[in-house]
Design a protein around this motif. Sequence first.
Motif, PDB file in Angstrom:
ATOM      1  N   TRP A 142       0.843  -1.209   0.000  1.00 42.92           N
ATOM      2  CA  TRP A 142       0.000   0.000   0.000  1.00 42.92           C
ATOM      3  C   TRP A 142       0.870   1.248   0.000  1.00 42.92           C
ATOM      4  O   TRP A 142       0.583   2.231  -0.683  1.00 42.92           O
ATOM      5  CB  TRP A 142      -0.919   0.032   1.226  1.00 42.92           C
ATOM      6  CG  TRP A 142      -2.132  -0.843   1.161  1.00 42.92           C
ATOM      7  CD1 TRP A 142      -2.474  -1.843   2.042  1.00 42.92           C
ATOM      8  CD2 TRP A 142      -3.201  -0.790   0.198  1.00 42.92           C
ATOM      9  NE1 TRP A 142      -3.665  -2.413   1.665  1.00 42.92           N
ATOM     10  CE2 TRP A 142      -4.132  -1.789   0.546  1.00 42.92           C
ATOM     11  CE3 TRP A 142      -3.447   0.003  -0.931  1.00 42.92           C
ATOM     12  CZ2 TRP A 142      -5.304  -2.015  -0.188  1.00 42.92           C
ATOM     13  CZ3 TRP A 142      -4.605  -0.232  -1.666  1.00 42.92           C
ATOM     14  CH2 TRP A 142      -5.515  -1.230  -1.288  1.00 42.92           C
ATOM     15  N   LEU A 143       1.935   1.197   0.794  1.00 41.44           N
ATOM     16  CA  LEU A 143       2.797   2.379   0.901  1.00 41.44           C
ATOM     17  C   LEU A 143       3.350   2.761  -0.479  1.00 41.44           C
ATOM     18  O   LEU A 143       3.297   3.929  -0.878  1.00 41.44           O
ATOM     19  CB  LEU A 143       3.921   2.085   1.894  1.00 41.44           C
ATOM     20  CG  LEU A 143       4.788   3.257   2.329  1.00 41.44           C
ATOM     21  CD1 LEU A 143       5.318   2.978   3.744  1.00 41.44           C
ATOM     22  CD2 LEU A 143       5.963   3.497   1.432  1.00 41.44           C
ATOM     23  N   TYR A 144       3.829   1.769  -1.216  1.00 37.75           N
ATOM     24  CA  TYR A 144       4.368   2.074  -2.548  1.00 37.75           C
ATOM     25  C   TYR A 144       3.272   2.572  -3.493  1.00 37.75           C
ATOM     26  O   TYR A 144       3.514   3.455  -4.319  1.00 37.75           O
ATOM     27  CB  TYR A 144       5.119   0.868  -3.118  1.00 37.75           C
ATOM     28  CG  TYR A 144       6.600   0.985  -2.817  1.00 37.75           C
ATOM     29  CD1 TYR A 144       7.400   1.870  -3.539  1.00 37.75           C
ATOM     30  CD2 TYR A 144       7.181   0.277  -1.790  1.00 37.75           C
ATOM     31  CE1 TYR A 144       8.736   2.039  -3.253  1.00 37.75           C
ATOM     32  CE2 TYR A 144       8.531   0.442  -1.481  1.00 37.75           C
ATOM     33  CZ  TYR A 144       9.300   1.326  -2.225  1.00 37.75           C
ATOM     34  OH  TYR A 144      10.625   1.497  -1.930  1.00 37.75           O
ATOM     35  N   LEU A 145       2.070   2.007  -3.372  1.00 38.98           N
ATOM     36  CA  LEU A 145       0.976   2.475  -4.237  1.00 38.98           C
ATOM     37  C   LEU A 145       0.591   3.912  -3.879  1.00 38.98           C
ATOM     38  O   LEU A 145       0.298   4.729  -4.749  1.00 38.98           O
ATOM     39  CB  LEU A 145      -0.236   1.536  -4.108  1.00 38.98           C
ATOM     40  CG  LEU A 145      -0.007   0.136  -4.695  1.00 38.98           C
ATOM     41  CD1 LEU A 145      -1.140  -0.825  -4.300  1.00 38.98           C
ATOM     42  CD2 LEU A 145       0.095   0.209  -6.229  1.00 38.98           C
ATOM     43  N   THR A 189       0.257   5.209   6.155  1.00 36.61           N
ATOM     44  CA  THR A 189      -0.257   4.099   5.345  1.00 36.61           C
ATOM     45  C   THR A 189      -1.154   3.211   6.208  1.00 36.61           C
ATOM     46  O   THR A 189      -2.245   2.811   5.791  1.00 36.61           O
ATOM     47  CB  THR A 189       0.925   3.264   4.776  1.00 36.61           C
ATOM     48  OG1 THR A 189       1.759   4.128   4.012  1.00 36.61           O
ATOM     49  CG2 THR A 189       0.428   2.127   3.912  1.00 36.61           C
ATOM     50  N   LEU A 190      -0.698   2.938   7.429  1.00 37.92           N
ATOM     51  CA  LEU A 190      -1.483   2.079   8.328  1.00 37.92           C
ATOM     52  C   LEU A 190      -2.763   2.765   8.801  1.00 37.92           C
ATOM     53  O   LEU A 190      -3.703   2.108   9.225  1.00 37.92           O
ATOM     54  CB  LEU A 190      -0.642   1.680   9.537  1.00 37.92           C
ATOM     55  CG  LEU A 190       0.335   0.532   9.293  1.00 37.92           C
ATOM     56  CD1 LEU A 190       1.331   0.426  10.439  1.00 37.92           C
ATOM     57  CD2 LEU A 190      -0.414  -0.783   9.134  1.00 37.92           C
ATOM     58  N   ARG A 191      -2.786   4.102   8.769  1.00 39.16           N
ATOM     59  CA  ARG A 191      -4.043   4.780   9.105  1.00 39.16           C
ATOM     60  C   ARG A 191      -5.065   4.494   8.003  1.00 39.16           C
ATOM     61  O   ARG A 191      -6.190   4.101   8.276  1.00 39.16           O
ATOM     62  CB  ARG A 191      -3.834   6.295   9.232  1.00 39.16           C
ATOM     63  CG  ARG A 191      -5.119   7.018   9.654  1.00 39.16           C
ATOM     64  CD  ARG A 191      -4.939   8.518   9.667  1.00 39.16           C
ATOM     65  NE  ARG A 191      -4.734   9.080   8.336  1.00 39.16           N
ATOM     66  CZ  ARG A 191      -5.689   9.310   7.446  1.00 39.16           C
ATOM     67  NH1 ARG A 191      -6.949   9.033   7.740  1.00 39.16           N
ATOM     68  NH2 ARG A 191      -5.404   9.823   6.253  1.00 39.16           N
ATOM     69  N   LEU A 192      -4.651   4.664   6.755  1.00 36.75           N
ATOM     70  CA  LEU A 192      -5.600   4.457   5.657  1.00 36.75           C
ATOM     71  C   LEU A 192      -5.892   2.976   5.415  1.00 36.75           C
ATOM     72  O   LEU A 192      -7.011   2.616   5.067  1.00 36.75           O
ATOM     73  CB  LEU A 192      -5.056   5.099   4.380  1.00 36.75           C
ATOM     74  CG  LEU A 192      -5.183   6.621   4.333  1.00 36.75           C
ATOM     75  CD1 LEU A 192      -4.403   7.192   3.165  1.00 36.75           C
ATOM     76  CD2 LEU A 192      -6.653   7.050   4.253  1.00 36.75           C
ATOM     77  N   ARG A 235      -6.290  -5.736   1.489  1.00 34.01           N
ATOM     78  CA  ARG A 235      -5.131  -5.787   0.583  1.00 34.01           C
ATOM     79  C   ARG A 235      -5.518  -5.287  -0.802  1.00 34.01           C
ATOM     80  O   ARG A 235      -6.706  -5.288  -1.151  1.00 34.01           O
ATOM     81  CB  ARG A 235      -4.576  -7.215   0.517  1.00 34.01           C
ATOM     82  CG  ARG A 235      -5.565  -8.235   0.040  1.00 34.01           C
ATOM     83  CD  ARG A 235      -4.961  -9.644  -0.012  1.00 34.01           C
ATOM     84  NE  ARG A 235      -5.761 -10.496  -0.873  1.00 34.01           N
ATOM     85  CZ  ARG A 235      -6.871 -11.107  -0.502  1.00 34.01           C
ATOM     86  NH1 ARG A 235      -7.332 -10.965   0.712  1.00 34.01           N
ATOM     87  NH2 ARG A 235      -7.551 -11.854  -1.358  1.00 34.01           N
ATOM     88  N   PRO A 236      -4.521  -4.869  -1.598  1.00 31.42           N
ATOM     89  CA  PRO A 236      -4.826  -4.419  -2.955  1.00 31.42           C
ATOM     90  C   PRO A 236      -5.518  -5.544  -3.723  1.00 31.42           C
ATOM     91  O   PRO A 236      -5.200  -6.721  -3.513  1.00 31.42           O
ATOM     92  CB  PRO A 236      -3.441  -4.121  -3.546  1.00 31.42           C
ATOM     93  CG  PRO A 236      -2.553  -3.911  -2.368  1.00 31.42           C
ATOM     94  CD  PRO A 236      -3.081  -4.777  -1.278  1.00 31.42           C
TER      95      PRO A 236
END
Length: 432
Positions: free
Chosen positions: A264-267, A301-304, A419-420
């Motif tokens: 997620w962070l990279y996205l 990232t972990l918040r979203l 997850r994505p």
Amino acid sequence: MATDAVTGPVPELDPAAVERWRRGGGELVELLTLARERLGGVAAVRIGPRPTVLVTAPEAVQHVLARHPDRYVKRSHRARLLIGDGVLAATGDAWKRQRRLLQSQFTGTGMRRYEQRIAGAARAAAERWAGYARTGEGFDVGEEMRRFALDTIWRALTGHPLDAGRARELTAVAAVVAALPSLPADEVEARDSVAADLARIDTVARHAVAAARDGAAGPDGPGLLQVLVDASAAYPEYTDRLLRDELVTLLVAGHETTATTLTWLYLLLDRHPAAREEALAAGGEGSPERREALQALVSETLRLYPSAWILPRHATEADTLGGHTVAAGTDVLVCPYLTHRDPELWPDPERFDPRRFTAAGGRPARQGAYLPFGIGPRACLGTQFALRESTALLEQLLPRHVPVFTSVPAGAVYGLTVRPDGPAPATLAPAG
Ligand code: HEM
């Protein structure tokens, strides 16, 4: 008991709205979002035959998870077929013993033992990425993150890097995790439908436990599995079966979550390149400022996308929650995902803004407003481990490479983790 005035049962979402959602084949998260919007931070939704209570208000979250964990317990964990009686699913005295033994391994001095192993896994990932950059070869960012997270936890558990053969066998873990939400309710049928994957996982676990029993320490010294094997001499309940369950629990809890967070962070960085620049502008490589900025990227990232987006509990007794009565036997869903997107707590909640975690007053002070690792006695055992491995990887990769995605997942799957919903293929551009 809560001191607020009791106003009656938890308000329930209109059954017609639930029916519309059901007919529309919507995601659970959509129904829960509707319930929160219409009814507030403690709301009932009739997902099954009886109302489930959705808990998103910080005070109520605190009440359930931290103040009264004895009233709101874990019950029949969905992943039990995979993780058995490991610490994530265990309850009562067995859980207390298992947790106590593991806790010392994941805090303070216990954590320091993993520094070298985490660094080793991050270096191995950086070497792979340097290769992709040299050759222009395409790769999947999600797969890379999974490989890194699995390698890291494997090194922590066994003292050995994860070799390609075992990595292949352990893709079975991800396959079972992905299948869990849609498996048949009957346990035997459920087990049958993933029998081949479970067998592969068991074989890997059996070999690892046998190696630890033989005292075969890895290049970085003995792994955590060795500690558990040693414990089995003093505690007969640590049978080979429980050792297997604990090993698989730590593999599952310790890599799926971190891998999806990093993906997620990279996205998110792909859509917000300035956030990468800002993080790298903070201090030099290895400086505390840089580490803090990288950690803010992970925290936002972990918040979203808090990978454990719902935390299910079961009320063992009647209680008062947020001014409402909750009957004994009620199923409760604490939902960090919705708490983290509450505009009253987090202004402009959909916006990715890591500065929330570095600027003074950038995040709500209220306890229970931010809980990607849970809170209370059952909070994540691997919090420090996860944060350390994430920043260690970013320290290596972020300054050197920017993935250029050939396509990006359209949305999210809200299963056991959020997850994505598809692959994230990319090539690497040298970082400018
Ligand atoms: C970004 C990564 C991670 C996230 C978001 C995460 C999140 C969570 C959450 C929310 C819980 C509490 C579940 C509940 O209350 O129902 C939990 C429990 C747990 N986590 Fe993590 N986790 C992460 C990484 C890790 C790692 C790396 C490990 C191991 C090295 C780990 C091991 C565990 C264990 C063993 C539990 C169960 C604790 C218990 O029930 O006593 N987690 N995790």
